[in-house]
Write an enzyme that holds these catalytic residues in place. Structure first.
Site, PDB file in Angstrom:
ATOM      1  N   ASP A  51      41.434  50.010  40.406  1.00  0.00           N
ATOM      2  CA  ASP A  51      40.786  50.958  39.500  1.00  0.00           C
ATOM      3  C   ASP A  51      39.466  50.407  38.963  1.00  0.00           C
ATOM      4  O   ASP A  51      39.228  49.198  38.989  1.00  0.00           O
ATOM      5  CB  ASP A  51      41.692  51.222  38.283  1.00  0.00           C
ATOM      6  CG  ASP A  51      42.881  52.089  38.636  1.00  0.00           C
ATOM      7  OD1 ASP A  51      43.078  52.387  39.833  1.00  0.00           O
ATOM      8  OD2 ASP A  51      43.640  52.455  37.713  1.00  0.00           O
ATOM      9  N   HIS A 193      42.369  45.735  39.209  1.00  0.00           N
ATOM     10  CA  HIS A 193      41.023  46.231  38.891  1.00  0.00           C
ATOM     11  C   HIS A 193      40.023  45.356  39.630  1.00  0.00           C
ATOM     12  O   HIS A 193      39.949  44.152  39.342  1.00  0.00           O
ATOM     13  CB  HIS A 193      40.779  46.161  37.375  1.00  0.00           C
ATOM     14  CG  HIS A 193      41.714  47.028  36.590  1.00  0.00           C
ATOM     15  ND1 HIS A 193      43.005  46.634  36.296  1.00  0.00           N
ATOM     16  CD2 HIS A 193      41.569  48.273  36.076  1.00  0.00           C
ATOM     17  CE1 HIS A 193      43.607  47.609  35.617  1.00  0.00           C
ATOM     18  NE2 HIS A 193      42.758  48.614  35.470  1.00  0.00           N
TER      19      HIS A 193
HETATM   20 ZN   LIG Z   1      40.817  52.361  34.428  1.00  0.00          ZN
END
Ligand SMILES: [Zn+2]
Length: 226
Positions: A51, A193
């Site tokens: 993400d 991430h």
């Molecule tokens: Zn996020």
């Protein structure tokens, strides 16, 4: 003379025996190496998902690492992070990764009107489509915030996660990887991430460890369809 012949025969036999032992040892070595890594897919399938990107340098390192390993992952992009990193989005698409929306401004979609939420979802999707020429079908809502009205209003499929690497908390890559490896099972969707270097390092450690255990890697869409 007879004695000399015998000696030669003994010598040849000894050399042959040594060769055979050598060959067998080499074969055993290969067997052990094969046994050390379980066959791909025998332990199950997992999806590595990322993400908040595209993240520049760390994303580039991740794409290199995934390519080296022949692994397809899933990226959920923040629209406002895309300008200037169009080449990375193009690369994700060309290298077979799944690309989804993570909203334009990383907003909590349940904290605004449905109309605004749809604009956020579509804003990122439009930026992605403009580069790839393909429609975006998947949304990962920031913070996992989703509602029944959004489910009805949006025609995108929501992608959650089942294992949180908690990489955003920081810390060493090995610790992050350890946290994931402790709980991961067949069918898991793992959240990372790619905007942090340590996170990318951890994800590649996880990939290598899981591959050695016999896992294969798929894009998230393959695991959410029941
Ligand atoms: Zn996020």
């Amino acid at each position: 003379m007879a004695m000399g012949k015998k000696r030669v025969t003994v010598l040849i036999t000894a050399v042959l025996a040594l060769c055979l032992i050598g060959l067998r040892q080499a074969e055993e070595g290969r067997e052990t190496a094969r046994a050390g890594a379980a066959a791909e897919g025998t332990a199950g399938r997992v999806a590595l998902t990322f993400d908040d990107g595209p993240g520049g340098e760390s994303t580039e390192a991740l794409l290199d690492g995934l390519k080296e390993r022949g692994i397809k992952a899933s990226f959920f992009l923040i629209g406002r992070n895309i300008p200037g990193k169009e080449e990375q989005v193009k690369r994700m698409d060309e290298e077979g990764h799944l690309i989804g929306s993570h909203t334009y401004d990383h907003v909590d979609l349940t904290g605004c009107s449905v109309e605004e939420a749809l604009e956020e979802i579509e804003g990122s999707a439009a930026a992605i489509s403009e580069i790839t020429g393909k429609p975006v079908r998947y949304i990962r809502p920031p913070f996992g915030s989703w509602s029944r009205s959004l489910e009805e209003a949006s025609d995108m499929t929501r992608v959650g996660w089942t294992v949180d690497s908690e990489d955003w908390k920081g810390g060493e890559a090995a610790r992050i990887a350890e946290r994931v490896l402790k709980t991961v099972r067949d069918g898991d969707i793992i959240l990372f991430h790619d905007v942090y270097g340590s996170s990318v390092e951890a994800a590649l450690m996880v990939a290598d460890a899981l591959r050695a255990q016999g896992y294969s890697f798929v894009t998230a869409d393959e695991l959410i369809l029941d």
